[in-house]
Design an enzyme around this catalytic site. Structure first.
Site, mmCIF file in Angstrom:
data_model
loop_
_atom_site.group_PDB
_atom_site.id
_atom_site.type_symbol
_atom_site.label_atom_id
_atom_site.label_comp_id
_atom_site.label_asym_id
_atom_site.label_seq_id
_atom_site.Cartn_x
_atom_site.Cartn_y
_atom_site.Cartn_z
ATOM 1 N N TYR A 1 72.465 10.683 -18.220
ATOM 2 C CA TYR A 1 71.502 11.692 -17.725
ATOM 3 C C TYR A 1 70.159 10.847 -17.201
ATOM 4 O O TYR A 1 69.770 10.396 -18.820
ATOM 5 C CB TYR A 1 71.828 12.563 -18.339
ATOM 6 C CG TYR A 1 70.444 13.849 -17.760
ATOM 7 C CD1 TYR A 1 71.138 14.390 -16.688
ATOM 8 C CD2 TYR A 1 69.403 13.749 -17.896
ATOM 9 C CE1 TYR A 1 70.356 15.728 -16.040
ATOM 10 C CE2 TYR A 1 68.120 14.104 -17.951
ATOM 11 C CZ TYR A 1 68.539 15.391 -16.898
ATOM 12 O OH TYR A 1 68.084 17.049 -16.028
ATOM 13 N N GLU B 1 66.407 14.354 -10.091
ATOM 14 C CA GLU B 1 67.745 14.180 -10.864
ATOM 15 C C GLU B 1 68.776 13.756 -10.835
ATOM 16 O O GLU B 1 69.237 13.800 -9.994
ATOM 17 C CB GLU B 1 67.643 15.726 -11.686
ATOM 18 C CG GLU B 1 68.480 15.032 -12.593
ATOM 19 C CD GLU B 1 68.516 17.294 -13.045
ATOM 20 O OE1 GLU B 1 68.276 17.931 -13.405
ATOM 21 O OE2 GLU B 1 69.910 17.744 -12.003
#
Length: 376
Positions: A101, A186
């Site tokens: 992530y 993101e």
């Protein structure tokens, strides 16, 4: 301004961020045709501006034409956490070895961009141990340096052989963040393929609305159908408006005063329907626009017009309101509170005009209690 996944990936590709080959589609037929052109297996993805698509069934693997058609038909029109799917993204399937992530956000408290990296990514990232997330603030004058990427990659405990490639990926994502005036970039998951390549398998990008004039190509991506109609109307008229869940319309001059008004209405037992800052002007045109925006919300059963006069004189505001009400005939009660420069004169003008459905109050608490009573 939030971008859809494929729009974010287009920005990524523009700045050299590796992404899988894929194309958007708006119909089942278009999705199947795209899947055949890309070559199976492919992934059919719902395009909505909300997370949790995978758990909701909005991301499906198709190994042949039949599955592509079946998944596209099932996902189009699907409701995902209140968002209806109108577009799909058909993407060539990737060989997944590891999922990380990565994100860059603007930390307002630190007044700096913050880069985040975790060795645990994918659909269960929200359930991951927060201790595995590593964060680093970047001095905007210095920018993101190579050692920043290596440090984050090393501290997050990712595989040793991809420490430098992941660091390089973070540098490219930071470049997107800065050059596109983003407030969020993101990638979940940040994919490590079986050949140990680093690829952005997803893209979530938010661009600062105030910077869109510098990015006309990004501004064209705005999906007006996904925006709240009242908020869109207010934006077109240059008003600061946020829709809320209550039935008491709030209109004031100045963000601080409007926020205080929300609190006082709540204290009086009411539920605000919106936040609307009409700014410092007292022109009838501006007041008319603000009133029209508030009344376009069918849930509004009463409106509080709260004005504090400084440079803006209350008698001028009253004249503007009287003129505005000649154009807009509200069918819900209005409570007007005028305080500050020439407030007595302003209230006298409103009393003389004897506007239907308009009540005046001298204090904010009195106005809040009155509007809550009328809204019931």
């Amino acid at each position: 301004m939030d971008l859809l996944e494929y729009q974010g990936k287009q920005l990524f590709a523009k700045h050299g961020v590796p992404v899988p080959d894929g194309r958007p589609a708006t119909t089942v037929e278009e999705a199947v045709k795209t899947a055949e052109e890309l070559g199976f297996p492919v992934v059919i993805k719902a395009q909505v501006q909300i997370g949790g698509r995978g758990k909701a069934g909005g991301i499906k693997l198709a190994n042949d034409r039949h599955e592509a058609e079946e998944h596209a038909a099932a996902i189009l029109g699907m409701d995902i956490r209140g968002y209806t799917v109108h577009e799909l993204y058909v993407e060539r399937a990737s060989e997944i070895d590891e999922e990380y992530y990565a994100a860059i956000v603007f930390d307002r408290s630190a007044k700096k961009p913050m880069v985040m990296l975790s060795r645990m990514g994918g659909i269960d990232v929200e359930d991951a141990d927060p201790e595995v997330m590593r964060m680093l603030h970047v001095d905007p004058l210095l920018g993101f340096q190579d050692f920043h990427g290596r440090r984050l990659a090393f501290e997050s405990g990712i595989a040793e052989d991809v420490i430098r490639p992941v660091g390089a990926m973070l540098a490219k994502l930071y470049d997107v963040f800065v050059r596109e005036d983003a407030t969020l970039v993101e990638v979940n998951p940040l994919l490590i393929t079986k050949s140990r390549e680093v690829v952005a398998l997803d893209a979530k990008v938010t661009v600062d609305d105030n910077a869109l004039y510098r990015h006309p190509d990004v501004a064209e991506l705005r999906d007006l159908s996904a925006e709240d109609p009242q908020e869109r109307m207010a934006k077109e008229r240059g008003l600061t408006y946020v829709k809320l869940d209550g039935n008491v319309g709030i209109l004031g001059n100045g963000a601080g005063l409007v926020m205080s008004t929300l609190d006082v209405v709540a204290q009086a037992g009411g539920k605000p329907a919106n936040f609307l800052d009409a700014g410092g002007g007292s022109k009838a045109e501006a007041i008319t626009s603000a009133v029209e925006v508030i009344l376009s919300d069918e849930k509004v059963s009463a409106v509080l017009f709260n004005i504090f006069g400084g440079i803006t004189r209350c008698d001028e505001v009253a004249k503007g309101l009287i003129e505005a009400f000649e154009q807009v005939k509200p069918d819900v009660p209005f409570v007007v509170r005028l305080d500050g420069t020439n407030d007595k004169e302003g209230r006298a003008l409103l009393a003389e005009a004897n506007l239907p459905n308009v009540h005046t109050e001298a204090t904010m608490l009195g106005a809040a209690e009155k509007v809550v009573e009328l809204a019931k």
